[in-house]
Design a protein around this motif. Structure first.
Motif, PDB file in Angstrom:
ATOM      1  N   ILE A   1      69.018  16.974 -15.283  1.00 20.01           N
ATOM      2  CA  ILE A   1      67.563  16.890 -15.337  1.00 20.01           C
ATOM      3  C   ILE A   1      67.166  15.699 -14.488  1.00 20.01           C
ATOM      4  O   ILE A   1      67.604  14.568 -14.737  1.00 20.01           O
ATOM      5  N   PHE A   2      66.369  15.966 -13.494  1.00 22.99           N
ATOM      6  CA  PHE A   2      65.970  14.907 -12.572  1.00 22.99           C
ATOM      7  C   PHE A   2      64.593  14.377 -12.928  1.00 22.99           C
ATOM      8  O   PHE A   2      63.675  15.134 -13.255  1.00 22.99           O
ATOM      9  N   TYR A   3      64.465  13.091 -12.829  1.00 25.05           N
ATOM     10  CA  TYR A   3      63.190  12.438 -13.116  1.00 25.05           C
ATOM     11  C   TYR A   3      62.599  11.863 -11.840  1.00 25.05           C
ATOM     12  O   TYR A   3      63.323  11.323 -11.000  1.00 25.05           O
ATOM     13  N   SER A   4      61.284  11.982 -11.748  1.00 26.27           N
ATOM     14  CA  SER A   4      60.609  11.429 -10.565  1.00 26.27           C
ATOM     15  C   SER A   4      59.278  10.819 -10.988  1.00 26.27           C
ATOM     16  O   SER A   4      58.759  11.096 -12.071  1.00 26.27           O
ATOM     17  N   LEU A   5      58.769   9.966 -10.138  1.00 28.22           N
ATOM     18  CA  LEU A   5      57.510   9.288 -10.418  1.00 28.22           C
ATOM     19  C   LEU A   5      56.360  10.288 -10.299  1.00 28.22           C
ATOM     20  O   LEU A   5      56.294  11.063  -9.351  1.00 28.22           O
ATOM     21  N   ASN A   6      55.463  10.271 -11.267  1.00 26.68           N
ATOM     22  CA  ASN A   6      54.288  11.138 -11.202  1.00 26.68           C
ATOM     23  C   ASN A   6      53.143  10.416 -10.491  1.00 26.68           C
ATOM     24  O   ASN A   6      52.426   9.620 -11.090  1.00 26.68           O
ATOM     25  N   ARG A   7      53.015  10.704  -9.225  1.00 27.28           N
ATOM     26  CA  ARG A   7      52.012   9.990  -8.420  1.00 27.28           C
ATOM     27  C   ARG A   7      50.597  10.481  -8.654  1.00 27.28           C
ATOM     28  O   ARG A   7      49.653   9.958  -8.053  1.00 27.28           O
ATOM     29  N   GLU A   8      50.453  11.489  -9.520  1.00 28.39           N
ATOM     30  CA  GLU A   8      49.109  11.985  -9.825  1.00 28.39           C
ATOM     31  C   GLU A   8      48.534  11.317 -11.081  1.00 28.39           C
ATOM     32  O   GLU A   8      47.389  11.570 -11.443  1.00 28.39           O
ATOM     33  N   HIS A   9      49.347  10.512 -11.729  1.00 31.11           N
ATOM     34  CA  HIS A   9      48.857   9.907 -12.973  1.00 31.11           C
ATOM     35  C   HIS A   9      47.711   8.938 -12.702  1.00 31.11           C
ATOM     36  O   HIS A   9      47.715   8.235 -11.700  1.00 31.11           O
ATOM     37  N   ALA A  10      46.759   8.929 -13.630  1.00 26.68           N
ATOM     38  CA  ALA A  10      45.575   8.073 -13.468  1.00 26.68           C
ATOM     39  C   ALA A  10      45.949   6.622 -13.224  1.00 26.68           C
ATOM     40  O   ALA A  10      45.278   5.924 -12.458  1.00 26.68           O
ATOM     41  N   THR A  11      47.013   6.171 -13.856  1.00 21.82           N
ATOM     42  CA  THR A  11      47.373   4.755 -13.713  1.00 21.82           C
ATOM     43  C   THR A  11      48.403   4.531 -12.611  1.00 21.82           C
ATOM     44  O   THR A  11      48.924   3.421 -12.485  1.00 21.82           O
ATOM     45  N   TYR A  12      48.671   5.540 -11.830  1.00 22.27           N
ATOM     46  CA  TYR A  12      49.673   5.368 -10.765  1.00 22.27           C
ATOM     47  C   TYR A  12      49.377   4.184  -9.841  1.00 22.27           C
ATOM     48  O   TYR A  12      50.305   3.453  -9.454  1.00 22.27           O
ATOM     49  N   PRO A  13      48.106   3.946  -9.491  1.00 23.46           N
ATOM     50  CA  PRO A  13      47.824   2.787  -8.637  1.00 23.46           C
ATOM     51  C   PRO A  13      48.355   1.472  -9.201  1.00 23.46           C
ATOM     52  O   PRO A  13      48.849   0.620  -8.462  1.00 23.46           O
ATOM     53  N   ILE A  14      48.275   1.329 -10.502  1.00 26.52           N
ATOM     54  CA  ILE A  14      48.800   0.109 -11.126  1.00 26.52           C
ATOM     55  C   ILE A  14      50.313   0.051 -10.940  1.00 26.52           C
ATOM     56  O   ILE A  14      50.876  -0.967 -10.528  1.00 26.52           O
ATOM     57  N   ILE A  15      50.960   1.153 -11.255  1.00 26.26           N
ATOM     58  CA  ILE A  15      52.417   1.202 -11.140  1.00 26.26           C
ATOM     59  C   ILE A  15      52.853   0.884  -9.710  1.00 26.26           C
ATOM     60  O   ILE A  15      53.767   0.090  -9.480  1.00 26.26           O
ATOM     61  N   GLN A  16      52.171   1.496  -8.795  1.00 24.19           N
ATOM     62  CA  GLN A  16      52.490   1.286  -7.385  1.00 24.19           C
ATOM     63  C   GLN A  16      52.401  -0.200  -7.016  1.00 24.19           C
ATOM     64  O   GLN A  16      53.314  -0.763  -6.413  1.00 24.19           O
TER      65      GLN A  16
END
Lengths: 115, 115
Positions: B73-88
Motif C-alpha cells: 500500500i503506497f502513501y502519497s501526499l494529498n496536495r488537494e487538502h485545504a491545509t496543504y499550503p501549510i504543509i508545503q
DNA sequence: TGCACATATAAGCATATACTTATATTATGA
DNA sequence: TCATAATATAAGTATATGCTTATATGTGCA
C-alpha cells in the motif's frame, strides 16, 4: 535571502505547540501587538489559569517573550526564535486575529500601559 | 496567485499532526515520492503497527492518500487538502528527507512496483 | 500596612496520545 | 489450497495534555 533549515526535532516541537486552537490564536494575537494575560482571557473566553498555562508552554519553548509593566505582564512574539520562520508562514495562512483586539478596544477593555 | 486563508481550527488540527517527529518525517518522505509502509518502517526504525497507526491518523485527516498495488500500500501526499499550503511551507523549512530514501535504494530495500 | 488586582503555580482529574503485543485481513505464489 | 508477506486493527498501558479549583506571588495604591 539566506534560507535557514530548521532541525526536524525542533520544528516538530514548535508545530506541536501550534497545533492547539488556543495557542494558535494567542500567537495570531501577538503577531501584531503585544498583549497581556487579561486580554487573552477576554478574547478567548477562557479561565485565567488555563491561559497562563498555555502562555507558559509558549514561553518555555521560547516562542514568546514576556515583559512585566506594572501589574501587567505583556507577551510578544519572539522573532529571534529558530523556528520563527515556520510560525510566520503559518500565521500568514490563517485568519487575522487583529479584529478581536479592535473589538476589545471598542469595549474599552484594551490595556494601555506606559509605565 | 490567489491566497487562500485556512480556517484556524483546521489549521490547528493539521499542525497537531505535524507536531510529531515520526509523522513529520513521513510527510517529508512522501513530499517527493510515494512510499509504502515497509519503507517507513525501515527508514524510521519503528514497529510496523506504530507506523500504520501514524499513517492512519494522517489518512483520516486527509493529509495523505493511500493506494494499493499488489501486496503493498503506497502513501502519497494529498496536495488537494485545504491545509496543504501549510504543509508545503513547513516541509520547505526542514531538512530534506530524500537522502533517507536513496540510502534505502542503495541497500536494495526500496520497493519498486508497477502492478 | 493592608487591600485589591493581575498573574503564576500547584494539585487533581478526565481524556488523548503513542507505544507495545497479539491477531485479523488481504494478496502472492508454490 | 496453503504458506508467506504486507498491512491493518484491537487491546492494554504508561505518559502527556488541558482543563478545573485552590492558593501563592507580586504590584499599586489608600
Amino acid at each position: 535571502m539566506e534560507k535557514t533549515i530548521i532541525e526536524l526535532e525542533q520544528a516538530a516541537q514548535t508545530l506541536k505547540l501550534l497545533g492547539d486552537k488556543t495557542r494558535l490564536t494567542i500567537l495570531g494575537l501577538v503577531k501584531d501587538s503585544e498583549c497581556c494575560v487579561c486580554e487573552f482571557v477576554e478574547v478567548l473566553q477562557m479561565s485565567q489559569p488555563s491561559i497562563s498555562q498555555h502562555l507558559r508552554k509558549l514561553r518555555d519553548a521560547g516562542l514568546v517573550k514576556e515583559q512585566r509593566r506594572g501589574q501587567w505582564i505583556f507577551y510578544s512574539l519572539n522573532r529571534e526564535h529558530a523556528t520563527y520562520p515556520i510560525i510566520q508562514q503559518v500565521l500568514e495562512q490563517i485568519p487575522d486575529q487583529k479584529e478581536k483586539l479592535t473589538a476589545l478596544e471598542k469595549a474599552g477593555l484594551r490595556i494601555q500601559c506606559d509605565s
